[in-house]
Design a protein around this motif. Sequence first.
Motif, mmCIF file in Angstrom:
data_model
loop_
_atom_site.group_PDB
_atom_site.id
_atom_site.type_symbol
_atom_site.label_atom_id
_atom_site.label_comp_id
_atom_site.label_asym_id
_atom_site.label_seq_id
_atom_site.Cartn_x
_atom_site.Cartn_y
_atom_site.Cartn_z
ATOM 1 N N LEU A 278 4.907 -4.627 -7.906
ATOM 2 C CA LEU A 278 5.061 -3.329 -7.258
ATOM 3 C C LEU A 278 6.203 -2.599 -7.951
ATOM 4 O O LEU A 278 7.333 -3.105 -7.980
ATOM 5 N N SER A 279 5.908 -1.421 -8.492
ATOM 6 C CA SER A 279 6.983 -0.626 -9.079
ATOM 7 C C SER A 279 7.701 0.098 -7.941
ATOM 8 O O SER A 279 7.133 0.991 -7.314
ATOM 9 N N LEU A 280 8.941 -0.273 -7.698
ATOM 10 C CA LEU A 280 9.680 0.397 -6.621
ATOM 11 C C LEU A 280 9.940 1.873 -6.934
ATOM 12 O O LEU A 280 9.844 2.712 -6.040
ATOM 13 N N LYS A 311 0.908 -2.826 2.384
ATOM 14 C CA LYS A 311 0.581 -4.252 2.306
ATOM 15 C C LYS A 311 -0.830 -4.518 2.852
ATOM 16 O O LYS A 311 -1.611 -5.258 2.245
ATOM 17 N N LEU A 312 -1.130 -3.897 3.983
ATOM 18 C CA LEU A 312 -2.444 -4.132 4.593
ATOM 19 C C LEU A 312 -3.583 -3.646 3.710
ATOM 20 O O LEU A 312 -4.605 -4.317 3.569
ATOM 21 N N LEU A 350 -0.030 -8.585 -5.950
ATOM 22 C CA LEU A 350 0.728 -7.409 -5.504
ATOM 23 C C LEU A 350 1.232 -7.600 -4.073
ATOM 24 O O LEU A 350 2.381 -7.253 -3.765
ATOM 25 N N VAL A 351 0.406 -8.181 -3.222
ATOM 26 C CA VAL A 351 0.852 -8.473 -1.843
ATOM 27 C C VAL A 351 2.080 -9.393 -1.906
ATOM 28 O O VAL A 351 3.094 -9.146 -1.232
ATOM 29 N N ALA A 352 1.988 -10.440 -2.721
ATOM 30 C CA ALA A 352 3.096 -11.401 -2.814
ATOM 31 C C ALA A 352 4.368 -10.705 -3.296
ATOM 32 O O ALA A 352 5.472 -10.976 -2.801
ATOM 33 N N ASP A 353 4.218 -9.777 -4.243
ATOM 34 C CA ASP A 353 5.401 -9.076 -4.742
ATOM 35 C C ASP A 353 5.966 -8.130 -3.671
ATOM 36 O O ASP A 353 7.187 -7.974 -3.564
ATOM 37 N N MET A 354 5.072 -7.522 -2.896
ATOM 38 C CA MET A 354 5.553 -6.654 -1.807
ATOM 39 C C MET A 354 6.361 -7.480 -0.807
ATOM 40 O O MET A 354 7.377 -7.011 -0.283
#
Length: 368
Positions: A278-280, A311-312, A350-354
Amino acid sequence: MGDAQCGKIREAIDLLSFEGEPISWERYGSGHINDTFRLVCRDGEKEHLYILQRINHEIFTDPVSLMRNIAGVTSFLREKIIAQGGDPYRETLNIVKSRDGKDYVTDSDGNYWRGYLFISGATCFDKVRNPDDFYQSGKAFGHFQRQLAEYPAEELTETIVNFHNTPVRLETFKKAVEEDVCGRAHLVEEEIKFVMDRADEAGAAMNMLKEGTLPLRVTHNDTKLNNIMIDDVTGEALCIIDLDTIMPGLSIFDFGDSIRFGANTADEDEPDVSLVSLSLPLYEIYTKGFLEGCQGSLTQAERDMLPMGAKLMTFECGVRFLTDFLQGDTYFRISRENHNLDRTRTQFALVADMEKKWADMEAIVCKY
Ligand code: ADP
Ligand code: GN1
Ligand code: MG
């Protein structure tokens, strides 16, 4: 779509009131659902460009109501655009009517087709080119939602029931694992575990809707970057397209789906998941744009739930890709083996990174 069906294009073209003689058509864009073509017609020296689409009627089982939704929403938006001095031919979709005045036509195989004026001088991106594009798209989707707040929601047909009902998506997924019609479940044990470990969280938004903590709004529901056209000259968001899934929904769905697609540092189908994160900075610029576009219309509970929306939507999309992989790739168009599996893995990475960046995601929303 096979060649035989492609032959039906000519039938559809002849039934729609395009100007000039059809000269050529080619597949266009990178949507996963409909069959999209760019059509060129010539009228003397003049060229007219159109989008011709076969509506995927296996997915959208009521194309007539779907087109009624789109006709209603686009004429509502057109009036606003005209009142604001905008260009109604470029800032919203324009349906090309059939020769007998309908918003769609059917061919002799029972396929549904529609035509739109082609919006020139603007581009749909599959990847964020620069942060400003993403800011512009956030602002436009926020504004879109704000404008549709006045639209009579009861006139909209739910084109796909339970579209973003994550718990229902989860049930469908569990059934697909159980049935395992293609014998693929053993290949994805790790991914199945990833889903089941997060099953409790799946109802987070729907529960708040049921309790009345999150309001039902008119939402787009498919806000990925390639469903918005950016003006080639001004760099501003010009037109929101792909209106098939406009229906009552939650604001956080529209926010979340954009983040899922546009703030990923890798492509949605990148086979190398180590590139996914995820690019913050992109998450932040979109948040800023979206909240500006909403012009203060979101409730505190909606604002608080924006990170969860991201996330959802990412989790749910991964679950849908995995379900389709298990069921034999019948929903999303694929162009290579394991395409839906690659897509699943990017979503879960991506979920894991979020999850790792959760505190930052929440803090960013508080800044705006
Ligand atoms: P799908 O539901 O399959 O995603 P879309 O409606 O998003 O189909 O269309 C696919 C692509 O076609 C878009 O991403 C965009 O590039 C292009 N497109 C769609 N409508 C127009 C239009 N009116 N003018 C120009 N390009 C368009
Ligand atoms: C599909 O139609 P398209 O390609 O813009 C899908 C979305 C998914 C997306 C994943 C009607 O969008 O829900 O999020 O793929 N649309 C439908 O890329 O299912
Ligand atoms: Mg699309």
